[in-house]
Enzyme design. Structure first.
Site, PDB file in Angstrom:
ATOM      1  N   ASP A  67      -7.937  -5.245   0.002  1.00 22.90           N
ATOM      2  CA  ASP A  67      -8.458  -6.106  -1.061  1.00 22.90           C
ATOM      3  C   ASP A  67      -8.077  -7.575  -0.894  1.00 22.90           C
ATOM      4  OD1 ASP A  67      -9.735  -4.080  -2.520  1.00 22.90           O
ATOM      5  OD2 ASP A  67      -7.823  -3.421  -3.346  1.00 22.90           O
TER       6      ASP A  67
ATOM      7  N   HIS B 271       0.852  -1.187   0.000  1.00 20.91           N
ATOM      8  CA  HIS B 271       0.000   0.000   0.000  1.00 20.91           C
ATOM      9  C   HIS B 271       0.887   1.235   0.000  1.00 20.91           C
ATOM     10  CE1 HIS B 271      -3.150   2.824   1.035  1.00 20.91           C
ATOM     11  NE2 HIS B 271      -4.003   1.886   0.657  1.00 20.91           N
TER      12      HIS B 271
HETATM   13  N1  CMC Z   1       4.117  -7.782  -4.697  1.00 23.39           N
HETATM   14  C1  CMC Z   1       5.471  -7.769  -4.847  1.00 23.39           C
HETATM   15  N2  CMC Z   1       6.227  -6.665  -4.721  1.00 23.39           N
HETATM   16  C2  CMC Z   1       5.610  -5.532  -4.444  1.00 23.39           C
HETATM   17  C3  CMC Z   1       4.216  -5.450  -4.268  1.00 23.39           C
HETATM   18  C4  CMC Z   1       3.475  -6.640  -4.410  1.00 23.39           C
HETATM   19  N3  CMC Z   1       2.124  -6.624  -4.250  1.00 23.39           N
HETATM   20  N4  CMC Z   1       3.857  -4.175  -3.985  1.00 23.39           N
HETATM   21  C5  CMC Z   1       4.995  -3.468  -4.006  1.00 23.39           C
HETATM   22  N5  CMC Z   1       6.055  -4.274  -4.259  1.00 23.39           N
HETATM   23  C6  CMC Z   1       7.491  -3.892  -4.291  1.00 23.39           C
HETATM   24  C7  CMC Z   1       7.816  -3.110  -5.554  1.00 23.39           C
HETATM   25  O1  CMC Z   1       8.226  -3.971  -6.592  1.00 23.39           O
HETATM   26  C8  CMC Z   1       8.917  -2.208  -5.053  1.00 23.39           C
HETATM   27  O2  CMC Z   1      10.106  -2.998  -4.978  1.00 23.39           O
HETATM   28  P1  CMC Z   1      11.553  -2.316  -5.286  1.00 23.39           P
HETATM   29  O3  CMC Z   1      11.751  -1.293  -4.214  1.00 23.39           O
HETATM   30  O4  CMC Z   1      12.503  -3.451  -5.198  1.00 23.39           O
HETATM   31  O5  CMC Z   1      11.454  -1.714  -6.657  1.00 23.39           O
HETATM   32  C9  CMC Z   1       8.509  -1.861  -3.634  1.00 23.39           C
HETATM   33  O6  CMC Z   1       7.704  -2.972  -3.202  1.00 23.39           O
HETATM   34  C10 CMC Z   1       7.697  -0.576  -3.502  1.00 23.39           C
HETATM   35  O7  CMC Z   1       6.563  -0.700  -4.383  1.00 23.39           O
HETATM   36  P2  CMC Z   1       5.955   0.485  -5.222  1.00 23.39           P
HETATM   37  O8  CMC Z   1       5.298  -0.076  -6.429  1.00 23.39           O
HETATM   38  O9  CMC Z   1       7.010   1.531  -5.436  1.00 23.39           O
HETATM   39  O10 CMC Z   1       4.891   1.047  -4.191  1.00 23.39           O
HETATM   40  P3  CMC Z   1       3.696   2.028  -4.514  1.00 23.39           P
HETATM   41  O11 CMC Z   1       3.381   2.747  -3.272  1.00 23.39           O
HETATM   42  O12 CMC Z   1       3.997   2.856  -5.728  1.00 23.39           O
HETATM   43  O13 CMC Z   1       2.497   1.041  -4.937  1.00 23.39           O
HETATM   44  C11 CMC Z   1       0.688  -0.484  -4.739  1.00 23.39           C
HETATM   45  C12 CMC Z   1       1.491   0.639  -4.067  1.00 23.39           C
HETATM   46  C13 CMC Z   1      -0.548  -0.769  -3.910  1.00 23.39           C
HETATM   47  C14 CMC Z   1       0.247  -0.004  -6.138  1.00 23.39           C
HETATM   48  C15 CMC Z   1       1.573  -1.753  -4.863  1.00 23.39           C
HETATM   49  O14 CMC Z   1       1.931  -2.205  -3.571  1.00 23.39           O
HETATM   50  C16 CMC Z   1       0.881  -2.872  -5.633  1.00 23.39           C
HETATM   51  O15 CMC Z   1       0.987  -2.920  -6.865  1.00 23.39           O
HETATM   52  N6  CMC Z   1       0.182  -3.826  -4.935  1.00 23.39           N
HETATM   53  C17 CMC Z   1      -0.584  -4.862  -5.605  1.00 23.39           C
HETATM   54  C18 CMC Z   1      -1.940  -4.295  -6.104  1.00 23.39           C
HETATM   55  C19 CMC Z   1      -2.906  -4.068  -4.959  1.00 23.39           C
HETATM   56  O16 CMC Z   1      -3.078  -4.900  -4.086  1.00 23.39           O
HETATM   57  N7  CMC Z   1      -3.581  -2.900  -4.986  1.00 23.39           N
HETATM   58  C20 CMC Z   1      -4.603  -2.541  -3.977  1.00 23.39           C
HETATM   59  C21 CMC Z   1      -4.127  -1.437  -3.101  1.00 23.39           C
HETATM   60  S1  CMC Z   1      -5.133  -1.182  -1.623  1.00 23.39           S
HETATM   61  C22 CMC Z   1      -6.710  -0.714  -2.142  1.00 23.39           C
HETATM   62  C23 CMC Z   1      -6.797   0.457  -3.046  1.00 23.39           C
HETATM   63  O17 CMC Z   1      -6.005   1.393  -3.006  1.00 23.39           O
HETATM   64  O18 CMC Z   1      -7.724   0.460  -3.823  1.00 23.39           O
END
Ligand code: CMC
Length: 435
Positions: free
Chosen positions: A369, A311
């Site tokens: 989720d 998140h």
């Molecule tokens: N599985 C594996 N690695 C992950 C995941 C995941 N679900 N989420 C983040 N990471 C890793 C990412 O690859 C990155 O690694 P590195 O630093 O080595 O490059 C690090 O963690 C930071 O991730 P980010 O993508 O920079 O984080 P963000 O804040 O931009 O993204 C997020 C947040 C929710 C989009 C992301 O965690 C994600 O894609 N999660 C899966 C989709 C999901 O469950 N979304 C629902 C979110 S909650 C409800 C809502 O908002 O609607």
């Protein structure tokens, strides 16, 4: 009235040998922001913050969240208290009006929801013209957008009519969501009933049939209320920021909410609830060791992510995920589902991920989720409707933010800047001279 609380402290910024003092704004819960509203005018510089990781776009009185401590409050009330004690309609009232309703307030609000629950007969025909497999989120956003053609009256000050507009939307979106499902089945539409509560009405419109009458189950209604409450607001998330941004151009409420629905659809946002169940089903039917999926999620060369994990703001735990996980066992138990293989896989995935260095280092925890789809599935909600359910829940939050934005004395049209990195000025070449 929204007021920024300016601290006596100042931030000092030195650029090109000159020092600038920037005001510091402090929120009611002590969070601090450097106010850069005059930065460009004074210094010629802008800030770059892709994904708005550090940018506050507004002050707001609606929702407080502390991602480090895992706290979420609506209008000052803890999410646990609201989820345990309120109906969704009470929480919707709280978000819209700023205070919990008295019994009389709630009665009046429910009367409005009842009055507005039908949709215009001409709109009903719209459903006939979507392709049979149309995604319900597309149908929902199109129908909500079209509400602005059926209710075009938008006063110079729409806040004067906001109670009616809010009730109309909250009530009609429920009807539209249920009708879109019925149409996808080719089943007759079930009209809303004046004698049912908001959630019971929705379930009845979804599942009643002339040949198999739906019996409202209190456990199912309670579970649905809880899920909708947990989704009702989440401050400046992607879809809410979209509603505010679109609305900042003084676009009407319905069109702004329609834009928010589209933003919510994305698999990184609300679309994740459907993607989680698809992932769990895939693991289940493949018979693969679920640890393979943990390894895939960790592999930088593999685009796979563990959906339902991570998140942007929660860095210790998502309080909504904790409440939903607890509710899973309770709801499935009450419905007589003793052994859900997807719930078992989800729990095992969580247990392994929480002990894995990759997830620990990056503060990746289950989000709202991860477990919500398991409950929706148990309630009989079809998978392609999961994100529609999220939208139904988020609606009071979107409306409250649109309303707050409209009345904000610091309102400006949303218009970020950029740093241009394209070609420098080039000499124009006429078409016949181009090589
Ligand atoms: N599985 C594996 N690695 C992950 C995941 C995941 N679900 N989420 C983040 N990471 C890793 C990412 O690859 C990155 O690694 P590195 O630093 O080595 O490059 C690090 O963690 C930071 O991730 P980010 O993508 O920079 O984080 P963000 O804040 O931009 O993204 C997020 C947040 C929710 C989009 C992301 O965690 C994600 O894609 N999660 C899966 C989709 C999901 O469950 N979304 C629902 C979110 S909650 C409800 C809502 O908002 O609607």
């Amino acid at each position: 009235m929204l007021m920024d609380c300016i601290s006596n402290e100042k931030a000092e910024l030195t650029l090109d040998g000159k020092t600038y003092l920037l005001p510091i704004v402090v929120g009611t819960m002590g969070e601090k922001a450097i106010d850069i509203r005059s930065l460009r005018a004074e210094t010629g510089y802008i800030t770059i913050d892709s994904g708005y990781m550090n940018t506050g776009s507004c002050s707001s009185q609606i929702t407080f969240l502390d991602g480090e401590k895992g706290i979420l409050n609506y209008r000052g009330y803890a999410i646990d208290d609201l989820a345990d004690n309120c109906s969704f309609v009470e929480v919707a009232y709280l978000l819209l009006h700023g205070s919990l309703p008295t019994r009389e307030d709630l009665r009046k609000f429910s009367v409005l929801l009842n009055c507005y629950s039908l949709i215009h007969e001409d709109m009903v025909h719209f459903f006939d013209h979507f392709p049979p497999n149309a995604a319900p989120m597309t149908i929902l956003s199109s129908m909500v957008n079209s509400l602005s053609t059926f209710y075009p009256e938008m006063n110079e000050n729409p806040l004067e009519d906001i109670d009616n507009m809010s009730a109309r939307l909250i009530s009609k979106v429920r009807t539209i969501a249920a009708f879109s499902y019925r149409k996808s089945l080719g089943a007759p539409l079930v009209m809303p009933r004046h004698d049912y509560s908001y959630c019971a009405n929705f379930l009845n419109m979804m599942f009643d049939s002339p040949v198999n009458p739906y019996v409202v189950d209190d456990d199912v209604v309670a579970a649905l209320n809880k899920l909708l409450i947990l989704h009702a607001d989440h401050e400046q998330n992607c879809s809410t920021s979209t509603v505010r941004l679109v609305g900042s151009a003084r676009v009407n409420l319905y069109a702004s909410i329609s834009a928010g629905i589209n933003a919510l659809w994305g698999p990184l946002h609300g679309g994740a609830n459907q993607a989680v169940i698809e992932m769990l089903e895939k693991i289940h039917t493949s018979g693969d060791d679920f640890k393979k999926y943990i390894d895939k999620a960790k592999d930088r060369n593999d685009p796979f992510r563990l959906v339902g994990f991570g998140h942007r703001v929660y860095k210790s735990h998502d309080p909504r995920a904790r409440i939903i996980k607890e509710a899973c066992d309770q709801v499935l138990g009450a419905l007589g589902i003793s052994n859900d293989p997807l719930l078992a896989i989800a729990k095992e995935l969580e247990a392994v991920a929480l002990k894995d260095e990759y997830f620990i280092e990056r503060n990746l925890y289950p989000n709202v989720d991860f477990y919500s789809g398991i409950i929706y599935r148990a309630l009989g909600i079809p998978q392609n409707m999961f994100t529609v359910m999220f939208a139904l829940g988020r609606l009071p939050g979107w409306i409250s933010h649109w309303t707050e934005m409209w009345g904000d004395p610091n309102w400006r049209i949303g218009r970020p800047r950029q740093i241009y990195v394209g070609p420098k000025s080039r000499e124009f070449v006429k078409i016949d001279d181009r090589k």
